[in-house]
Design an enzyme around this catalytic site. Sequence first.
Site, PDB file in Angstrom:
ATOM      1  N   ARG A 229      44.444  60.175  57.141  1.00  0.00           N
ATOM      2  CA  ARG A 229      43.303  59.290  56.937  1.00  0.00           C
ATOM      3  C   ARG A 229      43.396  58.773  55.507  1.00  0.00           C
ATOM      4  O   ARG A 229      43.831  59.506  54.609  1.00  0.00           O
ATOM      5  CB  ARG A 229      41.972  60.037  57.090  1.00  0.00           C
ATOM      6  CG  ARG A 229      41.591  60.368  58.518  1.00  0.00           C
ATOM      7  CD  ARG A 229      41.109  59.132  59.294  1.00  0.00           C
ATOM      8  NE  ARG A 229      40.600  59.482  60.607  1.00  0.00           N
ATOM      9  CZ  ARG A 229      41.319  59.431  61.732  1.00  0.00           C
ATOM     10  NH1 ARG A 229      42.575  59.020  61.705  1.00  0.00           N
ATOM     11  NH2 ARG A 229      40.776  59.748  62.885  1.00  0.00           N
ATOM     12  N   GLU A 258      39.427  50.506  55.719  1.00  0.00           N
ATOM     13  CA  GLU A 258      40.126  49.669  56.711  1.00  0.00           C
ATOM     14  C   GLU A 258      39.165  48.658  57.323  1.00  0.00           C
ATOM     15  O   GLU A 258      38.006  48.990  57.561  1.00  0.00           O
ATOM     16  CB  GLU A 258      40.705  50.580  57.802  1.00  0.00           C
ATOM     17  CG  GLU A 258      41.764  51.516  57.242  1.00  0.00           C
ATOM     18  CD  GLU A 258      42.208  52.581  58.247  1.00  0.00           C
ATOM     19  OE1 GLU A 258      41.745  52.557  59.401  1.00  0.00           O
ATOM     20  OE2 GLU A 258      42.994  53.440  57.853  1.00  0.00           O
ATOM     21  N   HIS A 276      46.955  51.078  60.713  1.00  0.00           N
ATOM     22  CA  HIS A 276      46.416  52.256  61.422  1.00  0.00           C
ATOM     23  C   HIS A 276      46.826  52.209  62.903  1.00  0.00           C
ATOM     24  O   HIS A 276      45.975  52.119  63.785  1.00  0.00           O
ATOM     25  CB  HIS A 276      44.876  52.341  61.293  1.00  0.00           C
ATOM     26  CG  HIS A 276      44.353  53.700  61.629  1.00  0.00           C
ATOM     27  ND1 HIS A 276      43.190  54.207  61.103  1.00  0.00           N
ATOM     28  CD2 HIS A 276      44.826  54.687  62.450  1.00  0.00           C
ATOM     29  CE1 HIS A 276      42.973  55.429  61.578  1.00  0.00           C
ATOM     30  NE2 HIS A 276      43.956  55.737  62.409  1.00  0.00           N
TER      31      HIS A 276
HETATM   32  P1  NAP Z   1      45.636  69.600  63.883  1.00  0.00           P
HETATM   33  O1  NAP Z   1      46.549  70.107  64.937  1.00  0.00           O
HETATM   34  O2  NAP Z   1      44.247  70.124  63.807  1.00  0.00           O
HETATM   35  O3  NAP Z   1      46.382  69.839  62.463  1.00  0.00           O
HETATM   36  C1  NAP Z   1      45.730  69.654  61.242  1.00  0.00           C
HETATM   37  C2  NAP Z   1      46.532  70.369  60.170  1.00  0.00           C
HETATM   38  O4  NAP Z   1      45.908  70.091  58.910  1.00  0.00           O
HETATM   39  C3  NAP Z   1      46.534  71.896  60.328  1.00  0.00           C
HETATM   40  O5  NAP Z   1      47.815  72.405  60.007  1.00  0.00           O
HETATM   41  C4  NAP Z   1      45.529  72.358  59.293  1.00  0.00           C
HETATM   42  O6  NAP Z   1      45.791  73.628  58.719  1.00  0.00           O
HETATM   43  C5  NAP Z   1      45.704  71.305  58.220  1.00  0.00           C
HETATM   44  N1  NAP Z   1      44.533  71.249  57.368  1.00  0.00           N
HETATM   45  C6  NAP Z   1      43.233  71.082  57.729  1.00  0.00           C
HETATM   46  N2  NAP Z   1      42.436  71.109  56.658  1.00  0.00           N
HETATM   47  C7  NAP Z   1      43.260  71.292  55.599  1.00  0.00           C
HETATM   48  C8  NAP Z   1      43.032  71.438  54.222  1.00  0.00           C
HETATM   49  N3  NAP Z   1      41.798  71.371  53.702  1.00  0.00           N
HETATM   50  N4  NAP Z   1      44.103  71.641  53.410  1.00  0.00           N
HETATM   51  C9  NAP Z   1      45.363  71.705  53.918  1.00  0.00           C
HETATM   52  N5  NAP Z   1      45.629  71.574  55.228  1.00  0.00           N
HETATM   53  C10 NAP Z   1      44.588  71.381  56.054  1.00  0.00           C
HETATM   54  O7  NAP Z   1      45.470  68.037  63.984  1.00  0.00           O
HETATM   55  P2  NAP Z   1      46.549  66.955  64.491  1.00  0.00           P
HETATM   56  O8  NAP Z   1      46.388  66.739  65.952  1.00  0.00           O
HETATM   57  O9  NAP Z   1      47.875  67.316  63.939  1.00  0.00           O
HETATM   58  O10 NAP Z   1      45.973  65.648  63.739  1.00  0.00           O
HETATM   59  C11 NAP Z   1      45.918  65.625  62.334  1.00  0.00           C
HETATM   60  C12 NAP Z   1      45.222  64.379  61.845  1.00  0.00           C
HETATM   61  O11 NAP Z   1      46.063  63.242  61.995  1.00  0.00           O
HETATM   62  C13 NAP Z   1      43.955  63.964  62.590  1.00  0.00           C
HETATM   63  O12 NAP Z   1      42.820  64.743  62.240  1.00  0.00           O
HETATM   64  C14 NAP Z   1      43.804  62.516  62.149  1.00  0.00           C
HETATM   65  O13 NAP Z   1      43.067  62.440  60.928  1.00  0.00           O
HETATM   66  C15 NAP Z   1      45.246  62.083  61.901  1.00  0.00           C
HETATM   67  N6  NAP Z   1      45.671  61.106  62.929  1.00  0.00           N
HETATM   68  C16 NAP Z   1      46.054  59.861  62.519  1.00  0.00           C
HETATM   69  C17 NAP Z   1      46.462  58.928  63.467  1.00  0.00           C
HETATM   70  C18 NAP Z   1      46.927  57.567  63.061  1.00  0.00           C
HETATM   71  O14 NAP Z   1      46.809  56.637  63.845  1.00  0.00           O
HETATM   72  N7  NAP Z   1      47.502  57.401  61.878  1.00  0.00           N
HETATM   73  C19 NAP Z   1      46.431  59.242  64.827  1.00  0.00           C
HETATM   74  C20 NAP Z   1      46.040  60.520  65.195  1.00  0.00           C
HETATM   75  C21 NAP Z   1      45.659  61.448  64.237  1.00  0.00           C
HETATM   76  P3  NAP Z   1      45.760  74.999  59.587  1.00  0.00           P
HETATM   77  O15 NAP Z   1      46.853  74.839  60.606  1.00  0.00           O
HETATM   78  O16 NAP Z   1      46.085  76.051  58.600  1.00  0.00           O
HETATM   79  O17 NAP Z   1      44.402  75.060  60.184  1.00  0.00           O
END
Ligand code: NAP
Length: 311
Positions: A229, A258, A276
Site C-alpha cells: 500500500r 491514488e 495499482h
Molecule cells: P498476509 O498473508 O496477511 O501477509 C502479510 C505479511 O505482512 C505477513 O508476513 C505479516 O507478518 C507481515 N506484516 C504485517 N504487519 C507487519 C508489520 N507491522 N511489520 C512487518 N511485517 C508485517 O497478506 P497477503 O495476502 O500477503 O497480502 C499482503 C498485502 O498486499 C495486502 O494486505 C495488501 O495491502 C497488499 N496487496 C496489494 C495488491 C496490489 O494490487 N498491489 C493486491 C493484493 C494485496 P506475520 O507473517 O509475521 O504476521
Amino acid sequence: MPVSVLSFDTFPSFIVDKLNANFDFNCIDKNDAAALAALAPKVRALVAKGETVINDALMARLPNLEIIALCSVGYDGIDVAAARRRGIPVTNTPGVLTDDVADLAIALMLGVARRVVAADQHVRSGAWSRGAFPLNRKVSGSRLGIVGLGRIGQAIAKRAEAFGMSIAYTARGRKADLPYTFYPNAQALAKDVDFLIVSTPGGAETRGMINAAVLDALGPDGYLINVARGSVVDEPALVAALQEKRIAGAGLDVFVDEPNVPAALLAMDNVVLAPHMGSGTVQTRTAMGDLACANLLAHFSGKALLTPVLA
Ligand code: NAP
C-alpha cells in the site's frame, strides 16, 4: 425480495453482472448524499475494495447492514473493530490474487533494474540507430529482501528462488519453517540487500515503515519495489531519496493518494510506475468477484463465511 447490496466502488462488468444476477445491487457515488439516504434503509450488504473508507459513521447510516464483503485481501480502509462491535462480519479475498501480485512485483523489479520501459522508448523513438542503450543492472543472483512474508511475500520468494537470488525477510514473526534469513526490522534488512520488496498490509501499524532511514540503509545501489500500500512508504522521503540518488530506483504499484502520483516521480527515469494493478487480470478479478459473491450468498443462506477477516 432480493437482498439489497450497495457499493461505492467501480467494478468490472463481469462482477457487476454477477451481483445483479444474485442481488438488488446498486452502485452510487459516495458523495451522493441523496442516493445514499434513499437506499440506506434497505441496504443489507456492502461490497467494497479494501482501501475504500468504511468507518463507524458510515455503518451508523446503514441501520440494516449485516455484512461487508471486500473484493480485495487488504482491509486497511475498513474499521473492522467498529464492524465487530456492531456484529457486522467483514470478508475479504485472500489467496486468489497472490500469484498476480507476486508476478507484478517481479515484473517491477525486472522493469526498473533492466530499464524495460526506457528501453522500449529507446527503440520506438529511433534513438537505437544513434547509439546503444546504456548498460543496466543484473537481477539474477542478487540479494532480495522481502518486507512482509505472508501469502504474497512467500510467492515472491518462490519466484526469486528461480532467479538464483538470496532471500531474506522481515515480518512480525520469524517463519521457522522457511529457509530464508530473518531480520528483526526493515532497516536492518535493507542494509543487506540489493532489492527490497514491500508486501505487508497497509494501515496504522505499517504507516511510514519504509522511511528515510530504511532507504538510506538500502543505499545508492539499492532498489525499492512496493506492491503493498502507498501508506507503507514515506512517499516524500522516497521522492527525496530518488532525487538525491540515495537509492538507485523504484518500482511502484501503489501510492499514498491514488490515483494522484507525485509529479516528481512522473519526471524520473529511474522509476517504473503502475496504476495499482497487482491483482488486475481478468482471471484474478473474476476469482475475486466470485469469492466476494460466494461470501454474500453464504451469509444470506445462513452458511459459514468462506473467508472472514479475523483480525
Ligand atoms: P498476509 O498473508 O496477511 O501477509 C502479510 C505479511 O505482512 C505477513 O508476513 C505479516 O507478518 C507481515 N506484516 C504485517 N504487519 C507487519 C508489520 N507491522 N511489520 C512487518 N511485517 C508485517 O497478506 P497477503 O495476502 O500477503 O497480502 C499482503 C498485502 O498486499 C495486502 O494486505 C495488501 O495491502 C497488499 N496487496 C496489494 C495488491 C496490489 O494490487 N498491489 C493486491 C493484493 C494485496 P506475520 O507473517 O509475521 O504476521
